[in-house]
Design a protein around this motif. Structure first.
Motif, short mmCIF file in Angstrom:
data_model
loop_
_atom_site.label_atom_id
_atom_site.label_comp_id
_atom_site.label_asym_id
_atom_site.label_seq_id
_atom_site.Cartn_x
_atom_site.Cartn_y
_atom_site.Cartn_z
N SER A 169 17.50 76.84 49.24
CA SER A 169 18.70 76.56 48.44
C SER A 169 19.09 77.78 47.60
CB SER A 169 18.51 75.32 47.57
OG SER A 169 17.54 75.55 46.58
N ASN A 180 20.55 68.03 45.15
CA ASN A 180 19.99 67.60 46.44
C ASN A 180 18.70 66.83 46.13
OD1 ASN A 180 19.05 67.27 49.03
ND2 ASN A 180 18.46 69.40 49.30
N ARG A 232 15.95 70.50 56.01
CA ARG A 232 16.28 71.52 55.00
C ARG A 232 17.75 71.95 55.05
NH1 ARG A 232 11.65 73.61 53.24
NH2 ARG A 232 12.80 73.80 51.31
N ASP A 252 16.58 70.07 44.55
CA ASP A 252 17.37 71.27 44.25
C ASP A 252 18.50 70.94 43.27
OD1 ASP A 252 15.91 72.58 46.31
OD2 ASP A 252 17.32 71.79 47.78
N CYS A 269 15.22 67.12 48.02
CA CYS A 269 14.32 68.25 47.85
C CYS A 269 14.10 68.55 46.37
CB CYS A 269 14.92 69.46 48.56
SG CYS A 269 13.93 70.94 48.50
N CYS A 272 19.55 71.68 51.89
CA CYS A 272 19.20 72.75 50.95
C CYS A 272 20.13 73.94 51.17
CB CYS A 272 17.76 73.21 51.16
SG CYS A 272 16.54 71.90 51.02
N CYS A 289 14.49 75.09 45.89
CA CYS A 289 13.57 75.70 46.84
C CYS A 289 14.12 77.05 47.31
CB CYS A 289 13.37 74.76 48.03
SG CYS A 289 14.86 74.55 49.00
#
Ligand code: ZN
Length: 150
Positions: free
Chosen positions: A67, A36, A125, A41, A39, A128, A64
């Protein structure tokens, strides 16, 4: 409502701090990496599928809190299901997270997955939260790598 938000948050924090089924699974039959980039991830999912059933599932990587927590919840939810049950469950979670209206669901039947509903408030988000689930799907389909961007 505030109590519910505290609950969502405490579940996310708990799974972030103590992720379940974390680490590489050996031996495994399926593996995929999900990225991702928005972010940062990076979640790897390992599966051992035996007789059409998810005998074991783990995840690894970094990301994060959302995730990691979502991937941890995913492993608990999908382990033991048949592959087709797991695919249905993934579609359901995807719908919870992305449907324009909060879906009508039996909250008690969702267990700790209710925490994911809290992510709906933060559209940036959502990717995530769906990453681990998408990565599971990619592993089943034999894709080595997926990205939420394209
Ligand atoms: Zn993230």
């Amino acid at each position: 409502m505030e109590d519910l938000e505290d609950l969502y948050q405490s579940i996310i924090l708990d799974h972030n701090k103590r992720p379940r089924n974390f680490g590489k699974l050996e031996p495994h039959t399926h593996h995929a990496e999900g990225l991702n980039p928005l972010c940062g991830d990076e979640i790897e999912v390992y599966l051992r599928i035996e007789d059409g059933r998810v005998a074991a599932v783990t995840f690894d990587g970094q990301g994060c809190a959302i995730s990691r927590a979502s991937a941890s919840l995913m492993t608990l939810k999908l382990k033991g299901m048949t592959v087709s049950e797991a695919e249905k469950e993934i579609a359901k979670v995807q719908a919870w997270l992305t449907a324009p209206e909060e879906p009508e669901t039996d909250l008690t039947a969702m267990g700790d997955l209710v925490a994911l509903l809290g992510v709906r408030k933060f559209p940036a988000r959502i990717k995530c939260a769906t990453l681990g689930w998408h990565t599971f799907e990619a592993a089943v389909e034999g894709k080595e790598e997926i990205s939420t961007e394209g």
